[in-house]
Motif scaffolding. Structure first.
Motif, PDB file in Angstrom:
ATOM      1  N   PRO A  46     -24.402  25.202  75.447  1.00 30.27           N
ATOM      2  CA  PRO A  46     -24.428  25.235  73.982  1.00 30.27           C
ATOM      3  C   PRO A  46     -24.075  23.869  73.386  1.00 30.27           C
ATOM      4  N   LYS A  47     -24.821  23.455  72.390  1.00 22.39           N
ATOM      5  CA  LYS A  47     -24.557  22.146  71.782  1.00 22.39           C
ATOM      6  C   LYS A  47     -24.916  22.160  70.305  1.00 22.39           C
ATOM      7  N   ALA A  48     -24.217  21.314  69.559  1.00 22.27           N
ATOM      8  CA  ALA A  48     -24.506  21.147  68.137  1.00 22.27           C
ATOM      9  C   ALA A  48     -25.889  20.525  67.977  1.00 22.27           C
ATOM     10  N   ILE A  49     -26.572  20.887  66.903  1.00 25.48           N
ATOM     11  CA  ILE A  49     -27.941  20.421  66.711  1.00 25.48           C
ATOM     12  C   ILE A  49     -28.136  19.970  65.266  1.00 25.48           C
ATOM     13  N   GLY A  50     -29.178  19.191  65.064  1.00 23.69           N
ATOM     14  CA  GLY A  50     -29.496  18.674  63.730  1.00 23.69           C
ATOM     15  C   GLY A  50     -29.215  17.187  63.640  1.00 23.69           C
ATOM     16  N   HIS A  51     -30.183  16.427  63.092  1.00 19.58           N
ATOM     17  CA  HIS A  51     -30.003  14.974  63.040  1.00 19.58           C
ATOM     18  C   HIS A  51     -30.406  14.379  61.691  1.00 19.58           C
ATOM     19  N   GLU A  52     -30.608  15.214  60.695  1.00 19.48           N
ATOM     20  CA  GLU A  52     -30.969  14.730  59.354  1.00 19.48           C
ATOM     21  C   GLU A  52     -29.972  15.289  58.350  1.00 19.48           C
ATOM     22  N   PHE A  53     -29.283  14.417  57.625  1.00 23.82           N
ATOM     23  CA  PHE A  53     -28.360  14.923  56.610  1.00 23.82           C
ATOM     24  C   PHE A  53     -28.057  13.856  55.568  1.00 23.82           C
ATOM     25  N   GLY A  89     -17.355   8.291  74.329  1.00 24.17           N
ATOM     26  CA  GLY A  89     -17.256   9.631  74.878  1.00 24.17           C
ATOM     27  C   GLY A  89     -16.700  10.665  73.924  1.00 24.17           C
ATOM     28  N   ASP A  90     -16.521  10.285  72.661  1.00 20.68           N
ATOM     29  CA  ASP A  90     -15.986  11.229  71.677  1.00 20.68           C
ATOM     30  C   ASP A  90     -17.124  11.993  70.999  1.00 20.68           C
ATOM     31  N   PHE A  91     -16.874  13.259  70.708  1.00 13.79           N
ATOM     32  CA  PHE A  91     -17.895  14.167  70.197  1.00 13.79           C
ATOM     33  C   PHE A  91     -18.382  13.758  68.810  1.00 13.79           C
ATOM     34  N   LEU A  92     -19.701  13.908  68.619  1.00 10.40           N
ATOM     35  CA  LEU A  92     -20.305  13.731  67.303  1.00 10.40           C
ATOM     36  C   LEU A  92     -20.911  15.056  66.871  1.00 10.40           C
ATOM     37  N   GLN A  93     -20.590  15.485  65.688  1.00  9.93           N
ATOM     38  CA  GLN A  93     -21.119  16.734  65.163  1.00  9.93           C
ATOM     39  C   GLN A  93     -22.631  16.617  64.937  1.00  9.93           C
ATOM     40  N   GLY A  94     -23.307  17.748  64.942  1.00 10.34           N
ATOM     41  CA  GLY A  94     -24.717  17.771  64.576  1.00 10.34           C
ATOM     42  C   GLY A  94     -24.873  17.739  63.070  1.00 10.34           C
ATOM     43  N   GLY A  95     -26.068  17.382  62.618  1.00 12.64           N
ATOM     44  CA  GLY A  95     -26.288  17.284  61.183  1.00 12.64           C
ATOM     45  C   GLY A  95     -26.344  18.615  60.466  1.00 12.64           C
ATOM     46  N   GLN A  96     -26.646  19.691  61.205  1.00 14.22           N
ATOM     47  CA  GLN A  96     -26.747  21.013  60.590  1.00 14.22           C
ATOM     48  C   GLN A  96     -25.381  21.699  60.593  1.00 14.22           C
TER      49      GLN A  96
END
Length: 351
Positions: free
Chosen positions: A54-61, A116-123
């Motif tokens: 499972p992973k965060a998704i979305g790259h437009e915001f 190595g730090d997490f980046l949230q998804g755009g959605q």
């Protein structure tokens, strides 16, 4: 906060996640006011690209800056910003050359940064943006854009910048004859970009009436529904016995690249921006024999945004028209279904 998570093919869920905070002095935290589903998001949704976990998704915001690190110089709390679909440092040789998508410190939303730090998804409701000065584009004089302006600003994050990249890579200019292969949001923005750059004849290849109508609104002079040999013959007929000066490939499949190449005249240019999904190999012999120039790839949205933003703010272009459906973030799963089933051109998500 709430965030969209992909668990596997056809499995999109909106779940609780930790609200982002500043980790490094060059970070900013952006409260997302609008995001969307991209056609490329459908590749993992359809299982074309595997989702191993499972992973965060979305790259437009787009959104409002909530906090900044001590070394952020060009942004302030309260700024309205556009986030390109990847982050970039702004200072490496690639960024200085304008190819920000090849940044030496590149990272994508929904993954991890170079540390190595997490980046949230755009959605989702908020995103930590590393290298904030080199990534975000501030929209001066705008704090609370209305719905129409928000939609157009959001397209600059990816689809309008990508359509523009296709047109630039295909050498579109005043008087050009153009074919656009692909009638998704990128292809439609490619039509708008070609019109903006002065093309004289723009042929949109589309089989869907709603997309045909929008293509014409954006500047298409002709519509071709045929494909393969019949599609090439129709292009040739419309252009008086020759093929197009410039062709925009906006899908990313082997079939779409073949259609694009066969629609390009000898000595013409092809700009490809469709995310590869299906082996669109280039036939070197054809390129050699016909002297076709091929360019394109990932669009350096960060580089293009200032130029396109001026026209959006002036009302000269309205690329936000590609959003034909708006849904709340909680309905992200339905947004994916609607786009997968072609019930929507592009869905805007509101947190």
């Amino acid at each position: 906060m709430r965030a969209t998570i992909i668990h596997g093919p056809g499995d999109i869920r909106v779940e609780d996640r930790d609200y982002p905070t500043i980790i490094r002095s060059t970070d900013a935290v952006v409260r997302v006011t609008a995001s969307c589903v991209c056609g490329s998001d459908l590749w993992p949704y359809r299982g074309v690209r595997p989702t191993k976990e499972p992973k965060a998704i979305g790259h437009e915001f787009v959104g409002v800056v909530e906090s900044v690190g001590d070394d952020v110089r060009d942004l302030a709390v309260g700024d309205f910003v556009i986030a390109p679909f990847v982050d970039s440092c702004g200072t490496c040789p690639q960024c200085l050359n304008g190819v920000t998508v090849a940044c030496d410190h590149l990272a994508g939303w929904g993954s991890t940064d170079e540390h190595g730090d997490f980046l949230q998804g755009g959605q989702g409701e908020a995103v930590r943006v590393p290298q904030a000065d080199g990534t975000l584009r501030r929209v001066d004089g705008v704090t609370e854009p209305d719905a129409a302006l928000t939609a157009s600003l959001l397209t600059l994050s990816d689809v309008m910048s990508t359509g523009h990249h296709a047109a630039v890579s295909a050498n579109v200019g005043p008087g050009s004859t153009v074919v656009v292969v692909g009638d998704g949001a990128v292809g439609l923005c490619g039509v708008l970009a070609a019109k903006r750059l002065g093309a004289e004849r723009i042929i949109a290849m589309s089989r869907h009436e709603d997309r045909q109508a929008l293509a014409r609104e954006f500047g298409a002079t002709d519509i071709v529904a045929e494909r393969g040999d019949e599609g090439v013959a129709k292009v040739r007929e419309l252009l008086g016995g020759v093929l197009a000066d410039s062709v925009l490939e906006c899908v990313g499949t082997k079939e779409s690249m073949d259609q694009a190449l066969r629609s390009t005249r000898p000595g013409g240019h092809l700009g490809f921006v469709g995310v590869p999904a299906g082996g669109p190999e280039l036939p070197i012999g054809v390129l050699f024999a016909k002297n076709i120039t091929v360019g394109g790839g990932m669009a350096p949205a960060h580089t293009y945004i200032p130029e396109l933003l001026k026209d959006v703010l002036a009302g000269t272009i309205n690329p936000g028209r590609v959003f034909d459906v708006e849904m709340p973030l909680e309905d992200a799963a339905e947004a994916y279904r609607a786009m997968d089933e072609r019930r929507a051109i592009k869905v805007l998500l509101k947190p």
